[in-house]
Write an enzyme that holds these catalytic residues in place. Structure first.
Site, PDB file in Angstrom:
ATOM      1  N   LYS A   1      42.776  18.540  50.331  1.00 43.58           N
ATOM      2  CA  LYS A   1      41.660  17.585  50.410  1.00 43.58           C
ATOM      3  C   LYS A   1      40.409  18.378  50.035  1.00 43.58           C
ATOM      4  O   LYS A   1      39.409  18.411  50.776  1.00 43.58           O
ATOM      5  CB  LYS A   1      41.587  16.974  51.826  1.00 43.58           C
ATOM      6  CG  LYS A   1      40.611  15.816  51.967  1.00 43.58           C
ATOM      7  CD  LYS A   1      41.052  14.531  51.285  1.00 43.58           C
ATOM      8  CE  LYS A   1      39.932  13.507  51.280  1.00 43.58           C
ATOM      9  NZ  LYS A   1      40.259  12.288  50.503  1.00 43.58           N
TER      10      LYS A   1
ATOM     11  N   ASP B   1      45.323  11.906  49.832  1.00 42.00           N
ATOM     12  CA  ASP B   1      45.366  10.431  49.820  1.00 42.00           C
ATOM     13  C   ASP B   1      46.110   9.941  48.579  1.00 42.00           C
ATOM     14  O   ASP B   1      46.944   9.025  48.645  1.00 42.00           O
ATOM     15  CB  ASP B   1      43.953   9.834  49.908  1.00 42.00           C
ATOM     16  CG  ASP B   1      42.949  10.473  48.971  1.00 42.00           C
ATOM     17  OD1 ASP B   1      43.273  11.508  48.337  1.00 42.00           O
ATOM     18  OD2 ASP B   1      41.824   9.943  48.851  1.00 42.00           O
TER      19      ASP B   1
ATOM     20  N   ASP C   1      52.784  17.086  58.124  1.00 45.74           N
ATOM     21  CA  ASP C   1      53.333  16.254  59.196  1.00 45.74           C
ATOM     22  C   ASP C   1      53.378  14.801  58.734  1.00 45.74           C
ATOM     23  O   ASP C   1      54.393  14.110  58.850  1.00 45.74           O
ATOM     24  CB  ASP C   1      52.457  16.403  60.448  1.00 45.74           C
ATOM     25  CG  ASP C   1      52.942  15.544  61.600  1.00 45.74           C
ATOM     26  OD1 ASP C   1      54.161  15.509  61.832  1.00 45.74           O
ATOM     27  OD2 ASP C   1      52.095  14.911  62.263  1.00 45.74           O
TER      28      ASP C   1
ATOM     29  N   ASP D   1      56.831  12.416  57.162  1.00 51.41           N
ATOM     30  CA  ASP D   1      57.273  11.145  57.752  1.00 51.41           C
ATOM     31  C   ASP D   1      57.333  10.066  56.668  1.00 51.41           C
ATOM     32  O   ASP D   1      58.263   9.265  56.608  1.00 51.41           O
ATOM     33  CB  ASP D   1      56.296  10.671  58.850  1.00 51.41           C
ATOM     34  CG  ASP D   1      56.774  11.032  60.247  1.00 51.41           C
ATOM     35  OD1 ASP D   1      57.365  12.125  60.396  1.00 51.41           O
ATOM     36  OD2 ASP D   1      56.555  10.239  61.183  1.00 51.41           O
TER      37      ASP D   1
HETATM   38  C1  IPM Z   1      56.920  17.034  63.842  1.00 52.45           C
HETATM   39  C2  IPM Z   1      56.347  16.393  65.090  1.00 52.45           C
HETATM   40  C3  IPM Z   1      55.513  17.421  65.848  1.00 52.45           C
HETATM   41  C4  IPM Z   1      54.371  17.821  64.937  1.00 52.45           C
HETATM   42  C5  IPM Z   1      54.997  16.989  67.228  1.00 52.45           C
HETATM   43  C6  IPM Z   1      56.122  16.547  68.122  1.00 52.45           C
HETATM   44  C7  IPM Z   1      54.219  18.084  67.879  1.00 52.45           C
HETATM   45  O1  IPM Z   1      55.621  15.258  64.753  1.00 52.45           O
HETATM   46  O2  IPM Z   1      57.643  18.033  63.986  1.00 52.45           O
HETATM   47  O3  IPM Z   1      56.658  16.543  62.769  1.00 52.45           O
HETATM   48  O4  IPM Z   1      53.328  17.147  64.901  1.00 52.45           O
HETATM   49  O5  IPM Z   1      54.509  18.833  64.248  1.00 52.45           O
HETATM   50 MG    MG Z   2      55.786  14.712  62.700  1.00 55.58          MG
END
Ligand code: IPM
Ligand code: MG
Length: 361
Positions: free
Chosen positions: A190, A222, A246, A250
């Protein structure tokens, strides 16, 4: 070889139990020792990462980790919350390099919310820096109001920071990983807004000079979030900081059909590693026997490959997972019309069966 087994909270205990069965089915010679971590450890010992658990982790060649966290601990002071256990393990063991591969299994193309042509054949690798960034920056806190209580606080802050060596070492990891793949790295930052990420970009660009055979491009986070769903196959190796990694991992997991499919490896400079599914403890579905154990089983395969030098056994697990998916078995998160819904345990046992059948046949 010694493996520390840390199931943790929520679905952690259910999915790790299945991965342990799969490891046992390989009939390799290793010792496994289990310990409490996260909320479970807090309940038993008053701390999410007790000394004994940390010592076991340090003394092991690899750690198989489930997940930590539950809303019921939200009121605890931050150092006592379950999440501090995984953050503490990462920091104490220096596990700075987090590999989160997002691979779309052909059998699951229809389980993704994206169009099949976008994700069919998808194979990207997110490399997330894991021990720096705003997760570990100091100072941090809330400014206490005059009554001395946080509920009255007027302001809170966390500090984003990276040092040159921290960025250099993760950049090396990314370029070296890219050499074994399609020789392409996207560094996500960023830098248009944040000084930390202008620095990140500069350092990654410097390190790149040592890898003229690898292509590097830079992308704002973004835009990367948008491109990941627009044209995911454009990416190969993505390297980024702790917080962006992180979030993007996801997002990438859903390209594969379910976050229940995404394994991860977190390595230090001695290739000691912690292996965990990328998903969390999912307290809402805990104890129901419906969680998908495949991310943890695939994490165990990564453990065999990266920390225990057992690549062949890792292949056996991955082949078994593919064959179980081909046979149509699905936990609820990856279920679609025409496939067979199974429980956590049935899925784990099907993988075990596929491994042992192969060994016999
Ligand atoms: C991950 C999880 C962790 C993170 C949490 C549980 C602390 O979301 O491993 O991605 O944010 O790293
Ligand atoms: Mg995570």
């Amino acid at each position: 070889m010694k493996i520390a087994v840390l199931p943790g909270d929520g679905i952690g205990t259910e999915i790790v139990a299945e991965a342990v069965k799969v490891l046992n089915a390989l009939e390799l010679k290793f010792e496994m020792e289990e310990a409490l971590v996260g909320g479970a450890a807090y309940d038993a010992h008053g701390h999410p990462l007790p000394e004994s658990t940390l010592k076991l982790a340090k003394d092991s060649d690899a750690i198989l980790f489930g997940a930590v966290g539950d809303w019921k601990y939200d009121k605890l002071d931050r150092p006592l919350r379950p999440e501090q256990a995984i953050l503490g393990l990462r920091k104490n063991l220096g596990l700075f390099a987090n590999f989160r591969p997002a691979i779309c299994y052909e059998q699951l193309v229809s389980a993704s919310s994206l169009k099949p042509e976008l994700i069919s054949g998808l194979d990207i690798l997110i490399i997330r820096e894991l021990t720096g960034d705003i997760y570990f920056g100091q100072p941090r806190g809330r400014r206490v109001a005059t009554d001395g209580h946080f509920p009255g606080a007027e302001e809170a802050f966390d500090t984003m920071r990276y040092s040159r060596p921290e960025i250099e070492r993760i950049a090396h990891v990314a370029f070296q990983a890219a050499r074994k793949r399609s020789k392409k790295v996207t560094s996500v930052d960023k830098s248009n807004v944040l000084e930390t990420f202008q620095f990140w970009k500069d350092v990654v660009t410097d390190v790149h000079k040592e890898y003229p055979d690898v292509a590097l491009d830079h992308m704002y986070v973004d835009n990367a979030a948008m491109q990941l769903v627009k044209e995911p196959k454009k990416f190969d190796v993505v390297v980024t900081g702790n917080m962006f990694g992180d979030i993007l991992s996801d997002e990438a997991s859903m390209l594969t059909g379910s976050i229940g499919m995404l394994p991860s490896a977190s390595l230090n400079s001695q290739s000691q590693g912690l292996y965990e599914p990328s998903h969390g403890s999912a307290p809402d579905i805990a104890c129901k026997g419906i969680a998908n154990p495949l991310a943890t089983i695939l994490s165990a395969a990564m453990m065999l490959r990266f920390s225990l030098n057992q690549a062949e056994s890792a292949d056996r697990i991955e082949t078994a997972v593919r064959s179980v998916l081909s046979s149509g078995l699905r936990t609820v998160d990856i279920w679609s019309e025409g496939t067979q819904k199974v429980s956590t345990r049935e899925m784990g046992e099907a993988v075990v069966k596929a491994i042992t059948k192969k060994a016999k046949g």
